[in-house]
Write a protein that holds these residues in place. Structure first.
Motif, PDB file in Angstrom:
ATOM      1  N   ASP A   1      62.591  80.312  46.427  1.00  0.00           N
ATOM      2  CA  ASP A   1      62.293  81.754  46.149  1.00  0.00           C
ATOM      3  C   ASP A   1      61.324  82.339  46.911  1.00  0.00           C
ATOM      4  OD1 ASP A   1      65.414  82.517  45.438  1.00  0.00           O
ATOM      5  OD2 ASP A   1      64.010  82.553  42.909  1.00  0.00           O
ATOM      6  N   ARG A   2      61.559  83.100  47.847  1.00  0.00           N
ATOM      7  CA  ARG A   2      60.266  84.300  48.266  1.00  0.00           C
ATOM      8  C   ARG A   2      60.402  85.593  47.133  1.00  0.00           C
ATOM      9  NH1 ARG A   2      55.150  84.495  51.210  1.00  0.00           N
ATOM     10  NH2 ARG A   2      55.193  86.343  51.937  1.00  0.00           N
ATOM     11  N   VAL A   3      58.951  85.979  46.854  1.00  0.00           N
ATOM     12  CA  VAL A   3      58.307  86.781  45.891  1.00  0.00           C
ATOM     13  C   VAL A   3      57.366  87.521  46.289  1.00  0.00           C
ATOM     14  CG1 VAL A   3      58.271  86.740  43.186  1.00  0.00           C
ATOM     15  CG2 VAL A   3      58.732  84.589  44.100  1.00  0.00           C
ATOM     16  N   ILE A   4      58.343  89.181  46.142  1.00  0.00           N
ATOM     17  CA  ILE A   4      57.565  90.276  46.774  1.00  0.00           C
ATOM     18  C   ILE A   4      57.446  90.576  45.096  1.00  0.00           C
ATOM     19  CG2 ILE A   4      57.028  92.365  47.436  1.00  0.00           C
ATOM     20  CD1 ILE A   4      58.944  91.580  49.873  1.00  0.00           C
ATOM     21  N   VAL A   5      55.731  91.255  44.103  1.00  0.00           N
ATOM     22  CA  VAL A   5      55.635  91.751  43.238  1.00  0.00           C
ATOM     23  C   VAL A   5      55.074  93.377  43.274  1.00  0.00           C
ATOM     24  CG1 VAL A   5      55.212  92.176  40.659  1.00  0.00           C
ATOM     25  CG2 VAL A   5      55.595  89.890  41.796  1.00  0.00           C
ATOM     26  N   HIS A   6      55.744  94.330  42.694  1.00  0.00           N
ATOM     27  CA  HIS A   6      54.828  95.415  43.485  1.00  0.00           C
ATOM     28  C   HIS A   6      54.480  95.789  41.993  1.00  0.00           C
ATOM     29  CE1 HIS A   6      57.163  95.912  47.227  1.00  0.00           C
ATOM     30  NE2 HIS A   6      58.069  95.619  46.808  1.00  0.00           N
ATOM     31  N   PHE A   7      53.131  95.235  41.725  1.00  0.00           N
ATOM     32  CA  PHE A   7      51.932  96.217  40.819  1.00  0.00           C
ATOM     33  C   PHE A   7      51.247  96.936  40.497  1.00  0.00           C
ATOM     34  CE2 PHE A   7      48.450  95.345  38.485  1.00  0.00           C
ATOM     35  CZ  PHE A   7      48.415  95.322  36.590  1.00  0.00           C
ATOM     36  N   GLN A   8      51.484  97.677  39.130  1.00  0.00           N
ATOM     37  CA  GLN A   8      50.552  98.927  39.294  1.00  0.00           C
ATOM     38  C   GLN A   8      50.305  98.684  38.269  1.00  0.00           C
ATOM     39  OE1 GLN A   8      50.858 102.443  41.155  1.00  0.00           O
ATOM     40  NE2 GLN A   8      49.785 102.760  39.753  1.00  0.00           N
TER      41      GLN A   8
ATOM     42  N   THR B   1      59.326  94.594  40.156  1.00  0.00           N
ATOM     43  CA  THR B   1      57.737  96.084  40.115  1.00  0.00           C
ATOM     44  C   THR B   1      57.209  95.928  38.410  1.00  0.00           C
ATOM     45  OG1 THR B   1      58.925  97.378  41.726  1.00  0.00           O
ATOM     46  CG2 THR B   1      57.705  98.430  39.851  1.00  0.00           C
ATOM     47  N   LEU B   2      56.598  95.854  38.353  1.00  0.00           N
ATOM     48  CA  LEU B   2      55.635  95.044  37.036  1.00  0.00           C
ATOM     49  C   LEU B   2      54.218  96.680  37.126  1.00  0.00           C
ATOM     50  CD1 LEU B   2      55.234  93.330  34.847  1.00  0.00           C
ATOM     51  CD2 LEU B   2      53.518  92.676  36.454  1.00  0.00           C
ATOM     52  N   THR B   3      54.438  97.123  35.589  1.00  0.00           N
ATOM     53  CA  THR B   3      53.333  97.803  35.578  1.00  0.00           C
ATOM     54  C   THR B   3      52.427  97.880  34.207  1.00  0.00           C
ATOM     55  OG1 THR B   3      54.323  99.740  36.877  1.00  0.00           O
ATOM     56  CG2 THR B   3      53.215 100.067  35.389  1.00  0.00           C
ATOM     57  N   ALA B   4      51.514  97.911  34.936  1.00  0.00           N
ATOM     58  CA  ALA B   4      50.339  97.594  32.830  1.00  0.00           C
ATOM     59  C   ALA B   4      50.084  98.715  33.043  1.00  0.00           C
ATOM     60  CB  ALA B   4      49.679  96.914  33.375  1.00  0.00           C
ATOM     61  N   ALA B   5      50.507  99.448  31.078  1.00  0.00           N
ATOM     62  CA  ALA B   5      50.064 101.001  31.202  1.00  0.00           C
ATOM     63  C   ALA B   5      49.711 100.860  29.126  1.00  0.00           C
ATOM     64  CB  ALA B   5      50.872 101.716  31.077  1.00  0.00           C
ATOM     65  N   PRO B   6      49.003 101.644  29.018  1.00  0.00           N
ATOM     66  CA  PRO B   6      49.073 102.274  27.915  1.00  0.00           C
ATOM     67  C   PRO B   6      50.326 101.539  26.643  1.00  0.00           C
ATOM     68  CG  PRO B   6      47.149 102.828  29.121  1.00  0.00           C
ATOM     69  CD  PRO B   6      48.479 102.845  29.818  1.00  0.00           C
ATOM     70  N   ALA B   7      50.384 101.533  25.573  1.00  0.00           N
ATOM     71  CA  ALA B   7      52.169 102.351  25.546  1.00  0.00           C
ATOM     72  C   ALA B   7      52.155 101.749  23.635  1.00  0.00           C
ATOM     73  CB  ALA B   7      52.874 100.802  25.635  1.00  0.00           C
ATOM     74  N   ARG B   8      52.785 102.138  22.648  1.00  0.00           N
ATOM     75  CA  ARG B   8      52.826 102.891  21.339  1.00  0.00           C
ATOM     76  C   ARG B   8      53.789 101.863  20.903  1.00  0.00           C
ATOM     77  NH1 ARG B   8      49.106 104.816  18.393  1.00  0.00           N
ATOM     78  NH2 ARG B   8      50.631 105.814  16.640  1.00  0.00           N
ATOM     79  N   LEU B   9      53.880 100.299  20.425  1.00  0.00           N
ATOM     80  CA  LEU B   9      55.017  99.613  19.928  1.00  0.00           C
ATOM     81  C   LEU B   9      54.736  99.244  18.887  1.00  0.00           C
ATOM     82  CD1 LEU B   9      54.792  97.259  23.377  1.00  0.00           C
ATOM     83  CD2 LEU B   9      56.043  98.738  22.653  1.00  0.00           C
ATOM     84  N   THR B  10      56.026  99.069  17.457  1.00  0.00           N
ATOM     85  CA  THR B  10      55.427  98.339  16.011  1.00  0.00           C
ATOM     86  C   THR B  10      55.369  96.821  16.746  1.00  0.00           C
ATOM     87  OG1 THR B  10      56.857 100.235  16.074  1.00  0.00           O
ATOM     88  CG2 THR B  10      57.155  98.861  14.791  1.00  0.00           C
TER      89      THR B  10
END
Length: 481
Positions: A98-105, A62-71
């Motif tokens: 490998d068979r690859v499944i990426v659940h992207f949000q 599972t891969l999620t792209a989202a805003p974040a606050r990092l140092t």
């Protein structure tokens, strides 16, 4: 400079032995003060994506792209975009077959894609600008890793007009594909994702309006930052045991910066590039890694226990002279390398032949193409979603010539298919390798051969200076049955 190699003949095969004759780095009394700050943190890797599948040969993440606050700078938090909350994003570790499944949000406030840079997969799974994921949307990326594709790759957004912006905000991650029969001995591995960043005084990311003075320079040269990161760290300290040989996988994830990598007073072996291992190792004292390229190096812990040296990026002039940065000609320290006080390790033996890289057959070439790089255009045209620039037939071989007509470097990238560079400026390449990015220097031409064995559809090719790509320095190749 002394050599890394001592070549011997064994009764079974020719081997290359990494021996004590490698450069003695202990002569360097480095303190970290001559070109940058002293190392402040131990070298660390990005996290690894968790495989949620228990089935052999299936990788489901599972891969999620989202805003974040990092140092990113000490004492300051910065608004970024992040994959799974980290910069760089988590590493996707795979094995051939490998068979690859990426659940992207997509939890960003804007559309995005995930492009699996260098991976050979169906066009519908490539994450190209044709297939955006809307803000708040999700999709599954599914593909199978082909046999023979072990190597180092990466993933990043590819939304037209916004690729550079979203990568600058932090959306990058590594992909490592391993072979079940890797010819190299089991070595300690290090992943180095190189990127650069520019900050405002308040710690926010500096992304100027394209019509501002700095914005116009970025549009011409490509955006560069004065802070250089290795895995999101500034000048980390990497430990290596005496006589130990490490396998370094290096990704240039910068928008435009080219790294001319060198280790002070030490040679290394290059064993691979974009598409995996070479046929034979190559000994070098420096290597140029253009943006989006990857290299694999074997590096040895030389010098007395406790000694230090540096991985540096030496000056490299890729620029238009009128907008060349004032500090382009200084070396930049990237990684501090410390030899530990452990007992010396036993030297390892590296095969003289790593794998076969058979040349693509050029006796039957279906087409010969010319890609002319101007400033911001390809063949005097900007990118158009409704236009197909080249049509190719499935199962054919073509030869492409990329001509750089302007006074700065342009790295060429082709989606979906690896190619073999056959000559530069009319001179044959010294050896074959599999590439998906080739840097074309100012006023240079490069010819490569590519075969379209499978995966019909529309594919992108473009300059990988992200400002140029977003301006429209990109074309469409359609492969048809």
């Amino acid at each position: 400079m002394r050599s890394i190699l001592d070549t011997t003949i064994s009764s079974r095969n020719l081997v290359t032995r990494i021996v004590r004759r490698m450069t003695m780095t202990s002569v360097v009394a480095w303190t970290g003060s001559h070109t940058g700050p002293a190392a402040v943190a131990e070298f660390s890797h990005p996290p690894v994506l968790k495989n949620d599948s228990r089935r052999q040969g299936l990788v489901e993440v599972t891969l999620t792209a989202a805003p974040a606050r990092l140092t990113l700078k000490p004492g300051v938090t910065t608004d970024v975009f992040a994959y799974n909350g980290s910069f760089p994003g988590p590493t996707l570790e795979l094995t051939e077959g490998d068979r690859v499944i990426v659940h992207f949000q997509n939890n960003l406030p804007e559309p995005t894609t995930v492009h699996w840079h260098g991976i050979h997969l169906p066009a519908s799974q490539d994450g190209s600008p044709f297939d955006p994921v809307v803000a708040g949307g999700k999709r599954d990326y599914t593909f199978t890793i082909p046999k023979g594709s072990a190597g180092t790759y990466w993933y990043h957004p590819h939304l037209h007009h916004k690729t550079g912006y979203q990568i600058a905000k932090g959306l990058v991650g590594a992909i490592i594909v391993r072979a079940p029969d890797d010819p190299l001995p089991k070595l300690s591995e290090r992943l180095l994702i190189l990127s650069d960043q520019r900050f405002r005084p308040d710690g926010s990311i500096d992304l100027p309006d394209r019509h501002s003075p700095q914005g116009r320079i970025d549009e011409e040269n490509g955006r560069e930052g004065d802070v250089v990161f290795v895995n999101g760290q500034v000048l980390p300290m990497l430990q290596i045991k005496p006589n130990e040989v490490q396998r370094w996988r290096i990704i240039n994830a910068s928008a435009s910066r080219v790294y001319r990598l060198s280790i002070l007073n030490q040679t290394f072996l290059q064993v691979g590039t974009d598409g995996g291992l070479f046929e034979k190792p190559v000994e070098l004292n420096e290597i140029v890694v253009a943006n989006a390229e990857r290299v694999e190096l074997l590096v040895r812990g030389s010098g007395r226990p406790g000694s230090r040296t540096l991985l540096q990026s030496l000056p490299y002039d890729r620029y238009v002279p009128q907008t060349r940065p004032k500090d382009w000609n200084r070396a930049r320290d990237l990684v501090a390398i410390q030899v530990t006080r452990d007992a010396p390790m036993t030297p390892v033996t590296i095969p003289a032949t790593l794998r076969s890289v058979p040349p693509l057959d050029t006796s039957r070439v279906a087409a010969r193409r010319v890609v002319a790089f101007g400033q911001g255009m390809i063949n005097n045209r900007h990118f158009d979603f409704s236009r197909v620039d080249f049509n190719a037939k499935l199962g054919t071989t073509e030869i492409w010539k990329v001509e750089n007509l302007v006074g700065m470097d342009h790295p060429f990238h082709m989606h979906g298919f690896q190619f073999q560079v056959i000559e530069r400026n009319g001179k044959p390449e010294p050896f074959l390798s599999w590439k998906d990015v080739v840097n074309v220097r100012r006023q240079e031409s490069v010819r490569f051969v590519v075969r379209f064995d499978d995966f019909p559809g529309k594919w992108m090719f473009h300059c990988h200076i992200l400002n140029h790509e977003d301006q429209g320095m990109m074309g469409i190749l359609e492969v048809k049955r």
